[in-house]
Design an enzyme around this catalytic site. Sequence first.
Site, PDB file in Angstrom:
ATOM      1  N   ASP A   2       0.797  -1.229   0.000  1.00 59.97           N
ATOM      2  CA  ASP A   2       0.000   0.000   0.000  1.00 59.97           C
ATOM      3  C   ASP A   2       0.836   1.288   0.000  1.00 59.97           C
ATOM      4  O   ASP A   2       0.457   2.264  -0.648  1.00 59.97           O
ATOM      5  CB  ASP A   2      -1.046  -0.006   1.129  1.00 59.97           C
ATOM      6  CG  ASP A   2      -0.434  -0.064   2.504  1.00 59.97           C
ATOM      7  OD1 ASP A   2       0.768  -0.390   2.603  1.00 59.97           O
ATOM      8  OD2 ASP A   2      -1.143   0.221   3.481  1.00 59.97           O
ATOM      9  N   GLY A   3       2.002   1.267   0.664  1.00 57.11           N
ATOM     10  CA  GLY A   3       2.859   2.467   0.645  1.00 57.11           C
ATOM     11  C   GLY A   3       3.334   2.766  -0.769  1.00 57.11           C
ATOM     12  O   GLY A   3       3.233   3.906  -1.262  1.00 57.11           O
ATOM     13  N   THR A   4       3.818   1.740  -1.448  1.00 58.91           N
ATOM     14  CA  THR A   4       4.317   1.882  -2.825  1.00 58.91           C
ATOM     15  C   THR A   4       3.179   2.302  -3.757  1.00 58.91           C
ATOM     16  O   THR A   4       3.350   3.172  -4.624  1.00 58.91           O
ATOM     17  CB  THR A   4       4.923   0.536  -3.294  1.00 58.91           C
ATOM     18  OG1 THR A   4       5.902   0.139  -2.352  1.00 58.91           O
ATOM     19  CG2 THR A   4       5.556   0.645  -4.668  1.00 58.91           C
ATOM     20  N   ASP A  53       1.176  -9.834   3.639  1.00 54.07           N
ATOM     21  CA  ASP A  53       0.035  -9.541   4.512  1.00 54.07           C
ATOM     22  C   ASP A  53      -1.318  -9.793   3.822  1.00 54.07           C
ATOM     23  O   ASP A  53      -2.331  -9.924   4.488  1.00 54.07           O
ATOM     24  CB  ASP A  53       0.078  -8.080   4.982  1.00 54.07           C
ATOM     25  CG  ASP A  53       1.390  -7.719   5.644  1.00 54.07           C
ATOM     26  OD1 ASP A  53       2.085  -8.634   6.141  1.00 54.07           O
ATOM     27  OD2 ASP A  53       1.749  -6.517   5.654  1.00 54.07           O
ATOM     28  N   ARG A  94       4.199 -27.811  27.036  1.00 53.87           N
ATOM     29  CA  ARG A  94       4.229 -26.352  27.161  1.00 53.87           C
ATOM     30  C   ARG A  94       3.123 -25.681  26.352  1.00 53.87           C
ATOM     31  O   ARG A  94       2.581 -26.268  25.428  1.00 53.87           O
ATOM     32  CB  ARG A  94       5.550 -25.829  26.587  1.00 53.87           C
ATOM     33  CG  ARG A  94       6.715 -25.996  27.515  1.00 53.87           C
ATOM     34  CD  ARG A  94       7.979 -25.532  26.843  1.00 53.87           C
ATOM     35  NE  ARG A  94       9.096 -25.626  27.765  1.00 53.87           N
ATOM     36  CZ  ARG A  94      10.361 -25.786  27.388  1.00 53.87           C
ATOM     37  NH1 ARG A  94      10.672 -25.860  26.103  1.00 53.87           N
ATOM     38  NH2 ARG A  94      11.309 -25.843  28.280  1.00 53.87           N
ATOM     39  N   MET A 114       3.660 -12.195  11.360  1.00 53.22           N
ATOM     40  CA  MET A 114       3.555 -10.850  10.779  1.00 53.22           C
ATOM     41  C   MET A 114       2.128 -10.608  10.255  1.00 53.22           C
ATOM     42  O   MET A 114       1.236 -11.412  10.522  1.00 53.22           O
ATOM     43  CB  MET A 114       4.571 -10.703   9.655  1.00 53.22           C
ATOM     44  CG  MET A 114       5.973 -10.384  10.132  1.00 53.22           C
ATOM     45  SD  MET A 114       7.009  -9.962   8.711  1.00 53.22           S
ATOM     46  CE  MET A 114       8.431  -9.294   9.568  1.00 53.22           C
ATOM     47  N   HIS A 136      10.956 -12.119   9.975  1.00 48.53           N
ATOM     48  CA  HIS A 136      11.274 -11.986   8.550  1.00 48.53           C
ATOM     49  C   HIS A 136      11.488 -13.321   7.851  1.00 48.53           C
ATOM     50  O   HIS A 136      11.594 -13.345   6.628  1.00 48.53           O
ATOM     51  CB  HIS A 136      12.488 -11.058   8.381  1.00 48.53           C
ATOM     52  CG  HIS A 136      12.172  -9.669   8.828  1.00 48.53           C
ATOM     53  ND1 HIS A 136      12.274  -9.294  10.139  1.00 48.53           N
ATOM     54  CD2 HIS A 136      11.723  -8.596   8.148  1.00 48.53           C
ATOM     55  CE1 HIS A 136      11.899  -8.030  10.255  1.00 48.53           C
ATOM     56  NE2 HIS A 136      11.561  -7.576   9.059  1.00 48.53           N
ATOM     57  N   ARG A 139       9.147 -13.788   5.126  1.00 44.92           N
ATOM     58  CA  ARG A 139       9.295 -13.047   3.857  1.00 44.92           C
ATOM     59  C   ARG A 139      10.377 -13.633   2.961  1.00 44.92           C
ATOM     60  O   ARG A 139      10.545 -13.203   1.823  1.00 44.92           O
ATOM     61  CB  ARG A 139       9.638 -11.581   4.167  1.00 44.92           C
ATOM     62  CG  ARG A 139       8.560 -10.825   4.889  1.00 44.92           C
ATOM     63  CD  ARG A 139       8.411  -9.412   4.417  1.00 44.92           C
ATOM     64  NE  ARG A 139       9.643  -8.677   4.366  1.00 44.92           N
ATOM     65  CZ  ARG A 139       9.920  -7.570   5.050  1.00 44.92           C
ATOM     66  NH1 ARG A 139       9.009  -7.089   5.881  1.00 44.92           N
ATOM     67  NH2 ARG A 139      11.046  -6.937   4.908  1.00 44.92           N
TER      68      ARG A 139
END
Length: 391
Positions: A143-145, A167, A202, A209, A312, A315
């Site tokens: 979305d930023g790009t 995402d 446990r 992410m 990461h 990714r």
Amino acid sequence: MAPKRKAERKSSKSGSTGPTPGSSDAPVVRRVAVLTGGGDCPGLNAVIRALCKTLINKYEVDCYGVEDGFHGLIYRRSHQLDMPQLSGILTLGGTILGSSNKDNPFQHHMTINGKDQVVDVSDECIDYINMMGWGCLVTIGGDGTLTMARQFAEKGINVVAIPKTIDNDLSATDYTFGFHTAVQTAVEAIDRLHTTAMSHHRVQVVEMMGRYAGHLTLEAGIAGGGDIILIPEIPYDLDIICEAVRQRSRRGKRFSIVVVAEGAKPVGGDMVVAKIIKDSPDPLRLGGIGQLIADQICRRTGLEARATVLGHLQRGGTPTAWDRLLSTEFGFKAAELVAAGNFGRMVAQHGNKVVDVSLEEAVQKIKQVDLNDPLIDAARAVGTCFGDRLP
Ligand code: F6P
């Protein structure tokens, strides 16, 4: 849900197609630049390969790679992409062009006379684009790009965008490439954590992410057999989580797997912010919820709990076959849009078709998990707890 649609995917025969080389409608541009922006993901190289090979082979268009996303546009770093560089990269993770999730030409942070200042350097970027003779800029990013791509388009630059992100939070496309691989990677990790959690009786918390959307956690959590799945769209109640863990113990299940999205939050509470990166288009970096939940479960139930942050790892690595196919289709479709002069568009997947949508539509809103997703019902039916109180 990726697997459901996997077998169905076919390229759209409708919509815009490219011109025939040598015909009167030969490509409207002769030189094209491509950049990869934002966080990387598996499949970026497969997209670059499909895009540039189609443009070069089919349309005899010269391709240039801008280095490190918008950083390279600001600092004028690019190189021509020819066949040897485009060969052997289909299976390669990361991006051969490099990426940056900090640089924004419209709000560029620089030090002038010893002072930090935010400057709009987009006109200088446009000068560079014109100087290089690039008739179109292809941006591959989230979305930023996309937002910056749209801003350049508004300033008259021919832009075609290709959506990427692990995402899968872009509303204008059903799927982004990289997501499927990230789900697969996470599931493999959860499977491994499962066996050690069983051995040691446990509670194993796995932090995923995904930013403000829970797609990755939901799909990997269900496929990995998570007992408790916490996503940003369903605020959790710690009492309910602890009760679910205790109930499992009472039933003889001496371990529990909690899969938690980095953006998960308690009812009435906030997400856990790990750091703020001030010059990034989205400055918040989430992280830390996994350890917090593990500590709280341990304190309240007395059971031993451990947290693992997949980070990461999700990714990296080679894309799955599904992502290679989607990347190839997206790269090809983008090349056809470029060749046809169909600018201001983003490639997208709708159902079983690869289509294109306007950049305006592409940046409208982030896509969160639909609470009516049948996956959630199916998971609840097999006993998965989402940390909420059911009516
Ligand atoms: O958008 C992709 C993503 O991996 C998110 O899931 C995560 O919140 C963010 O990027 C991490 O960014 P960085 O690479 O700056 O740590």
